[in-house]
Design a protein around this motif. Structure first.
Motif, PDB file in Angstrom:
ATOM      1  N   ASN A   1       5.930  -0.878  -7.936  1.00 10.62           N
ATOM      2  CA  ASN A   1       6.264   0.400  -7.297  1.00 10.62           C
ATOM      3  C   ASN A   1       6.951   0.203  -5.951  1.00 10.62           C
ATOM      4  O   ASN A   1       6.669   0.904  -4.967  1.00 10.62           O
ATOM      5  CB  ASN A   1       5.010   1.259  -7.130  1.00 10.62           C
ATOM      6  CG  ASN A   1       4.444   1.739  -8.451  1.00 10.62           C
ATOM      7  OD1 ASN A   1       5.194   2.072  -9.360  1.00 10.62           O
ATOM      8  ND2 ASN A   1       3.126   1.769  -8.559  1.00 10.62           N
ATOM      9  N   GLY A   2       7.830  -0.784  -5.890  1.00  9.75           N
ATOM     10  CA  GLY A   2       8.595  -1.028  -4.679  1.00  9.75           C
ATOM     11  C   GLY A   2       7.886  -1.839  -3.615  1.00  9.75           C
ATOM     12  O   GLY A   2       8.454  -2.116  -2.553  1.00  9.75           O
ATOM     13  N   HIS A   3       6.658  -2.266  -3.900  1.00 12.94           N
ATOM     14  CA  HIS A   3       5.858  -2.999  -2.915  1.00 12.94           C
ATOM     15  C   HIS A   3       5.611  -4.423  -3.383  1.00 12.94           C
ATOM     16  O   HIS A   3       5.140  -4.645  -4.507  1.00 12.94           O
ATOM     17  CB  HIS A   3       4.520  -2.283  -2.701  1.00 12.94           C
ATOM     18  CG  HIS A   3       3.565  -3.035  -1.830  1.00 12.94           C
ATOM     19  ND1 HIS A   3       3.758  -3.198  -0.477  1.00 12.94           N
ATOM     20  CD2 HIS A   3       2.399  -3.676  -2.126  1.00 12.94           C
ATOM     21  CE1 HIS A   3       2.758  -3.905   0.035  1.00 12.94           C
ATOM     22  NE2 HIS A   3       1.925  -4.214  -0.942  1.00 12.94           N
ATOM     23  N   ASP A   4       5.911  -5.402  -2.530  1.00 16.29           N
ATOM     24  CA  ASP A   4       5.740  -6.813  -2.860  1.00 16.29           C
ATOM     25  C   ASP A   4       4.272  -7.202  -2.687  1.00 16.29           C
ATOM     26  O   ASP A   4       3.787  -7.374  -1.560  1.00 16.29           O
ATOM     27  CB  ASP A   4       6.621  -7.670  -1.949  1.00 16.29           C
ATOM     28  CG  ASP A   4       6.522  -9.160  -2.265  1.00 16.29           C
ATOM     29  OD1 ASP A   4       5.866  -9.515  -3.274  1.00 16.29           O
ATOM     30  OD2 ASP A   4       7.084  -9.965  -1.499  1.00 16.29           O
ATOM     31  N   ILE A   5       3.559  -7.349  -3.812  1.00 21.79           N
ATOM     32  CA  ILE A   5       2.123  -7.630  -3.726  1.00 21.79           C
ATOM     33  C   ILE A   5       1.831  -9.094  -3.389  1.00 21.79           C
ATOM     34  O   ILE A   5       0.686  -9.440  -3.095  1.00 21.79           O
ATOM     35  CB  ILE A   5       1.378  -7.240  -5.019  1.00 21.79           C
ATOM     36  CG1 ILE A   5       1.782  -8.149  -6.197  1.00 21.79           C
ATOM     37  CG2 ILE A   5       1.609  -5.781  -5.363  1.00 21.79           C
ATOM     38  CD1 ILE A   5       0.887  -7.978  -7.414  1.00 21.79           C
ATOM     39  N   THR A   6       2.849  -9.961  -3.416  1.00 23.84           N
ATOM     40  CA  THR A   6       2.600 -11.357  -3.035  1.00 23.84           C
ATOM     41  C   THR A   6       2.315 -11.475  -1.541  1.00 23.84           C
ATOM     42  O   THR A   6       1.831 -12.506  -1.075  1.00 23.84           O
ATOM     43  CB  THR A   6       3.798 -12.264  -3.392  1.00 23.84           C
ATOM     44  OG1 THR A   6       4.969 -11.822  -2.698  1.00 23.84           O
ATOM     45  CG2 THR A   6       4.049 -12.248  -4.888  1.00 23.84           C
ATOM     46  N   ARG A   7       2.603 -10.427  -0.778  1.00 20.42           N
ATOM     47  CA  ARG A   7       2.333 -10.425   0.665  1.00 20.42           C
ATOM     48  C   ARG A   7       0.989  -9.777   1.000  1.00 20.42           C
ATOM     49  O   ARG A   7       0.577  -9.770   2.166  1.00 20.42           O
ATOM     50  CB  ARG A   7       3.448  -9.681   1.396  1.00 20.42           C
ATOM     51  CG  ARG A   7       4.828 -10.332   1.252  1.00 20.42           C
ATOM     52  CD  ARG A   7       5.906  -9.469   1.922  1.00 20.42           C
ATOM     53  NE  ARG A   7       7.210 -10.080   1.810  1.00 20.42           N
ATOM     54  CZ  ARG A   7       7.726 -10.925   2.699  1.00 20.42           C
ATOM     55  NH1 ARG A   7       7.006 -11.264   3.773  1.00 20.42           N
ATOM     56  NH2 ARG A   7       8.926 -11.428   2.532  1.00 20.42           N
ATOM     57  N   ASP A   8       0.326  -9.212   0.006  1.00 22.96           N
ATOM     58  CA  ASP A   8      -0.930  -8.495   0.258  1.00 22.96           C
ATOM     59  C   ASP A   8      -2.064  -9.445   0.618  1.00 22.96           C
ATOM     60  O   ASP A   8      -2.156 -10.561   0.086  1.00 22.96           O
ATOM     61  CB  ASP A   8      -1.335  -7.688  -0.980  1.00 22.96           C
ATOM     62  CG  ASP A   8      -0.493  -6.430  -1.151  1.00 22.96           C
ATOM     63  OD1 ASP A   8       0.309  -6.127  -0.254  1.00 22.96           O
ATOM     64  OD2 ASP A   8      -0.644  -5.763  -2.199  1.00 22.96           O
ATOM     65  N   ASN A   9      -2.957  -8.971   1.493  1.00 18.92           N
ATOM     66  CA  ASN A   9      -4.190  -9.718   1.736  1.00 18.92           C
ATOM     67  C   ASN A   9      -5.170  -9.421   0.612  1.00 18.92           C
ATOM     68  O   ASN A   9      -4.894  -8.613  -0.284  1.00 18.92           O
ATOM     69  CB  ASN A   9      -4.786  -9.372   3.110  1.00 18.92           C
ATOM     70  CG  ASN A   9      -5.103  -7.878   3.258  1.00 18.92           C
ATOM     71  OD1 ASN A   9      -5.525  -7.216   2.311  1.00 18.92           O
ATOM     72  ND2 ASN A   9      -4.899  -7.346   4.464  1.00 18.92           N
TER      73      ASN A   9
END
Length: 414
Positions: free
Chosen positions: A92-100
Motif C-alpha cells: 500500500n505504498g509503504h516500504d515495510i522493510t524499514r519498519d521496526n
C-alpha cells in the motif's frame, strides 16, 4: 504495469542471502557472480536474487518452481519472516522493510495473513476457537472475535463444525480451518505457502475450487506458492516461475505457455495441455474483413470476399455488434436476384465466443459446421475478431506463438 489496476504490493530488487558473509556475497552478486560461485567462495546461499514484480489488488498471484527454487523463501520475505538482505517490499505504498518490530507486527496483524502447508491448528481447541486464535492474539474482545471467526467458517463451508476438535476433521477440512483463521483477520493480502500440497488429489481440487469461489466473493489479494503447474494455471491470474532464486518469467498462463522466456520454462510447460489454456483472444484475427448490414449489399459483400480471397464474412450493425455471417454462394444468388440488402442472407444461427474461451471450449462449437467463430465483447456484443476453423484445429494439435503469429500475418496480407 497495468494503469487500470491498483498496485497492492511491490517488490523491488529483493535479495535474500543466507550465511555469515552476506556483504561479500552481495558484492559478488552485484558483479553477476553465479549462485554456485558465491557458495564456493563465501559459504553463502542466494535464496532470492533481485526479484522485481508488482501485485495488483484483488488478483491471485502464483509463485511457482521446483524444490529449492526460492519460491517459499520469497514469500517469507514479503512479511519479513525472512529478513531481506537488500531491496524493498512495498505494501500500500509503504516500504515495510524499514519498519521496526512493532510496526511490522501491526502490518502482519492487519494487512497480511498467512496460510501454511502444515495446518498449525491447536489440537485441544475447537474449530471455532482455532479460527478465532489470530484475533485473540491481536487482543480482540471475545464476542467480537468469535463472531468474526464464525463468519469466516461459514465462508469456507464449515458451518456446523464449530465445536469439533481438529482431530475429528479430515485433512481438507483442517485446511479450511486454517484458511478461516487467516480470513477472520480480514487481511488485505493473503499469503498461502503450498497450502494444498499435502492434500489428496481430489481434496486438493476441491480446495482449489473453494479458494476460487471465496475469491469471487471477497476479492482478496492472494500470493499463492506451489510447485504444481496445473494448480498454478487453474487458480492464478498471473504466474511467476522461479529457478535458483531468480525469476525466469512472469505472465499469464497463456503468455508463459505460448512464449516461454527460456529453455527451462519451455521444459517446465511442455507437458501442459495447450487446449485448456490457449484462448480465442490469442488465436483471433483482429484485422478481419467484414460487412455492415446498412452500408453493404450483396455486391459489396462479393467485392470484399474477392479482395480477401475468402468465401465468408462476418456482418455487423452500425454499432459494430456482431449479427452473423454471409456466405459467397448466398451473396451470388442475392446479387443475381438484384437484391439490395444482405439482411435476408445473414446466417444468424452461428456460434460466437468471448476472448477468454479456450480451445477446448471452442472445438465442440465447430462440429458439423464450416463457419468460423466470431469473437465478441461480453457486454456489448461488439465484434473483436474471428477464429478460423483452420487455426483452431491446428492449435488443438499444437502450434507455438511464433507460428500462430505467422499464420495471422499471412491471413491479414491476403
Amino acid at each position: 504495469m497495468d494503469e487500470n489496476k491498483n498496485i497492492k504490493l511491490q517488490v523491488q530488487d529483493l535479495t535474500l542471502i543466507f550465511g555469515n558473509q552476506k556483504k561479500k556475497a552481495l558484492r559478488m552478486l552485484e558483479k553477476s557472480a553465479s549462485k554456485a560461485d558465491i557458495l564456493s567462495k563465501t559459504g553463502c546461499t542466494v535464496g532470492v536474487n533481485k526479484a522485481n514484480f508488482e501485485i495488483y489488488e484483488g488478483e491471485i498471484f502464483v509463485i511457482m518452481g521446483l524444490s529449492g527454487s526460492g519460491k517459499s523463501t520469497l514469500l517469507r520475505c514479503l512479511n519479513r519472516l525472512h529478513e531481506p538482505t537488500s531491496g524493498k517490499v512495498i505494501v500500500n505504498g509503504h516500504d515495510i522493510t524499514r519498519d521496526n518490530n512493532k510496526e511490522l507486527l501491526e502490518t502482519r496483524r492487519t494487512e497480511m495473513s498467512m496460510v501454511f502447508q502444515k495446518f498449525g491448528l491447536l489440537p485441544h481447541r475447537s474449530v471455532l476457537e482455532n479460527a478465532a486464535f489470530g484475533l485473540e492474539i491481536r487482543g480482540e474482545e471475545e464476542g467480537s472475535r468469535l463472531q468474526s471467526a464464525q463468519e469466516a467458517l461459514e465462508t469456507v463451508g464449515l458451518k456446523g463444525y464449530e465445536e469439533q476438535l481438529p482431530s475429528e476433521l479430515s485433512g481438507g477440512m483442517q485446511q479450511r480451518v486454517g484458511l478461516a483463521r487467516a480470513l477472520a483477520n480480514n487481511p488485505e493480502v493473503l499469503l498461502m505457502d503450498e497450502a494444498f500440497s499435502a492434500l489428496d488429489p481430489l481434496i486438493k481440487s476441491d480446495m482449489q475450487d473453494e479458494l476460487l469461489s471465496i475469491q469471487a466473493k471477497l476479492k482478496k489479494t492472494i500470493v499463492f506458492i506451489t510447485h504444481d503447474l496445473d494448480e498454478a494455471i487453474k487458480i492464478g491470474d498471473r504466474i511467476v516461475i522461479m529457478k535458483d532464486g531468480v525469476i525466469e518469467q512472469m505472465g499469464t498462463a497463456e503468455e508463459i505457455l505460448t512464449d516461454p522466456a527460456s529453455d527451462y520454462v519451455k521444459a517446465f510447460v511442455e507437458k501442459i495441455d495447450r487446449k485448456t489454456v490457449i484462448t480465442a483472444g490469442t488465436l483471433m484475427f483482429e484485422q478481419v474483413s467484414k460487412v455492415n448490414v446498412k452500408h453493404h449489399g450483396p455486391e459489396g459483400a462479393l467485392r470484399k470476399m474477392r479482395a480477401a480471397g475468402i468465401d465468408v464474412l462476418p456482418v455487423v450493425d452500425e454499432q459494430k455488434s456482431f449479427l452473423g455471417f454471409v456466405w459467397l454462394n448466398d451473396a451470388l444468388k442475392a446479387s443475381k436476384a438484384k437484391a439490395e440488402s444482405i439482411k435476408d442472407i445473414i446466417k444468424t444461427n452461428v456460434p460466437s465466443v468471448y476472448p477468454e474461451y479456450t480451445v477446448e471450449e471452442m472445438l465442440p462449437l465447430i462440429t458439423g459446421t464450416k463457419s468460423p467463430l466470431a469473437v465478441v465483447d461480453k457486454d456489448s456484443n461488439k465484434l473483436l475478431g474471428v477464429v478460423t476453423q483452420t487455426s483452431l484445429i491446428i492449435e488443438a494439435t499444437k502450434y507455438d506463438k511464433a507460428e500462430i503469429k505467422e499464420m495471422k500475418d499471412q491471413a491479414n496480407e491476403q
